[in-house]
Scaffold this motif. Structure first.
Motif, short mmCIF file in Angstrom:
data_model
loop_
_atom_site.label_atom_id
_atom_site.label_comp_id
_atom_site.label_asym_id
_atom_site.label_seq_id
_atom_site.Cartn_x
_atom_site.Cartn_y
_atom_site.Cartn_z
N ALA A 194 0.85 -1.20 0.00
CA ALA A 194 0.00 0.00 0.00
C ALA A 194 0.88 1.26 0.00
O ALA A 194 0.59 2.24 -0.69
N GLN A 195 1.97 1.20 0.76
CA GLN A 195 2.89 2.34 0.81
C GLN A 195 3.54 2.57 -0.56
O GLN A 195 3.68 3.72 -1.01
N GLU A 196 3.91 1.50 -1.23
CA GLU A 196 4.51 1.60 -2.57
C GLU A 196 3.51 2.20 -3.54
O GLU A 196 3.87 3.08 -4.34
N ALA A 197 2.25 1.75 -3.45
CA ALA A 197 1.20 2.27 -4.35
C ALA A 197 1.00 3.75 -4.10
O ALA A 197 0.85 4.54 -5.04
N CYS A 198 1.02 4.13 -2.83
CA CYS A 198 0.83 5.55 -2.47
C CYS A 198 2.01 6.38 -2.97
O CYS A 198 1.83 7.49 -3.47
N ALA A 199 3.21 5.82 -2.88
CA ALA A 199 4.42 6.53 -3.31
C ALA A 199 4.40 6.83 -4.80
O ALA A 199 4.89 7.87 -5.25
N ALA A 259 -1.67 11.96 1.22
CA ALA A 259 -0.60 11.00 0.91
C ALA A 259 0.44 10.93 2.01
O ALA A 259 0.85 9.85 2.45
N GLN A 260 0.91 12.10 2.48
CA GLN A 260 1.93 12.13 3.54
C GLN A 260 1.40 11.52 4.83
O GLN A 260 2.11 10.78 5.51
N ASP A 261 0.13 11.84 5.12
CA ASP A 261 -0.49 11.28 6.33
C ASP A 261 -0.58 9.77 6.23
O ASP A 261 -0.34 9.04 7.21
N PHE A 262 -0.90 9.30 5.02
CA PHE A 262 -1.00 7.84 4.82
C PHE A 262 0.35 7.18 5.06
O PHE A 262 0.43 6.16 5.76
#
Lengths: 226, 122
Positions: free
Chosen positions: B39-44, B97-100
């Protein structure tokens, strides 16, 4: 609240089962490992009752584990004297022929007051009356009195052999017949029926019937109230 | 002898439960951690749709395993984890995004901490 009720009930039943599994040794005088397991089990059992946040297994598993270790260890001690000695230690003689072994007391960290107290518990007020006193592995003291100070037995006094050979045993307890005791005292159910009919009571009316291998018996009927 | 047999069986049972719990907790936490990492990769890479789906998947997976995890882990830890994981889906948008990334990192750290507490001997 219901959760606490259920947890307490489960833990309570578990502890009873564990104590039954570990047997009468846990209830009598304890060896060191038995004392440790009893203390640990009682502490662990209370954890899941006091802290609902903790899973029940975090209390149940250690309790079961400790009880199992205790049983396996007692079995191993039964098979190996070396291991039994390692776990429980060995008995130590503290009085020999009326003389107190001070070195043994130092090893045991017993004071002379402890020794005198233990002797007084056996109705002995003078250590000189003791041929041998042993501190057992469970901390109790066994005493063998000198011949002069010991109580004479019937054979010492030359008394004739007399009945009864068996002690008074319960034959009926709260209406329930204890057949093993009956047969051990050389009695049978017919004798029991005879006694009940002589006293004009039914089995369910009997609170306690005690007897031995003679014709003497004591019968207590159930009271009307309570 | 009968008591000893029962004791041996109880020992085997407790050992089996201990081994099962270790594997189960390790597997669950590893799966959740992997999902959060994805999920972090997708958000990045700004793929917020995938990010939301994976976060929802992580939440669903945790909810399914939570009742079994409760047998082995403290409930307050699981409650805190549940709250953190559930909130992640809400942050999987461009404006958050940053909060995620922050929340997902915090959740992964919490996972690692609980796992360490469960497996540590001292």
């Amino acid at each position: 609240m219901l959760v606490i009720f259920l947890r307490t009930t489960l833990v309570y039943l578990l502890i009873i089962w564990m104590m039954r599994l570990m047997g009468k040794r846990q209830l009598g005088e304890l060896q060191p490992s038995e004392l440790v397991s009893t203390i640990l089990i009682s502490n662990l059992a209370s954890i899941s009752i006091e802290e609902p946040e903790l899973p029940l297994l975090s209390s149940v598993l250690p309790v079961v584990l400790i009880a199992s270790f205790e049983l396996v260890l007692s079995f191993v001690c039964l098979k190996s004297r070396k291991i039994a000695r390692l776990i429980s230690g060995r008995p130590i003689i503290i009085i020999k022929n009326g003389i107190i072994d001070q070195q043994a007391l130092r090893i045991l960290r017993f004071t002379i007051d402890d020794v005198l107290e233990a002797l007084r518990a056996k109705d002995i007020f003078d250590p000189a009356e003791v041929t041998c006193a042993i501190v057992e592995t469970n901390g109790s003291v066994s005493v063998y009195r000198s011949w002069e100070a010991d109580m004479p037995s019937r054979s010492d006094l030359g008394l004739q052999f007399s009945h009864p050979q068996r002690p008074m045993m319960p034959f009926v307890s709260d209406g329930e017949v204890l057949e093993k005791n009956l047969f051990w005292c050389k009695k049978n159910p017919d004798w029991l029926k005879q006694v009940l009919s002589q006293n004009r009571v039914g089995l369910s009316d009997v609170f306690l019937l005690m007897g031995n291998d003679t014709e003497e018996y004591t019968l207590t009927k159930k009271s009307q109230h309570g | 002898m009968k008591r000893t047999t029962v004791a041996v069986w109880l020992l085997i049972l407790t050992l089996a439960i201990g081994i099962f719990s270790s594997f189960f907790v390790h597997r669950c936490f590893k799966s959740i951690d992997q999902l959060l990492a994805q999920a972090q990769e997708a958000c990045a890479v700004q793929d917020y749709e995938s990010c939301r789906e994976i976060s929802a998947l992580a939440t669903e997976y945790f909810m399914k395993q939570e009742h079994l995890l409760a047998l082995f882990l403290r409930r307050d830890y699981l409650r805190s984890l549940s709250t953190d994981i559930s909130a992640l889906s809400e942050y999987s948008r461009a404006e958050y995004a940053q909060d995620f990334l922050f929340e997902s990192s915090k959740t992964r750290t919490e996972l690692a901490a609980i796992k360490h507490l469960f497996f540590s001997i001292i």
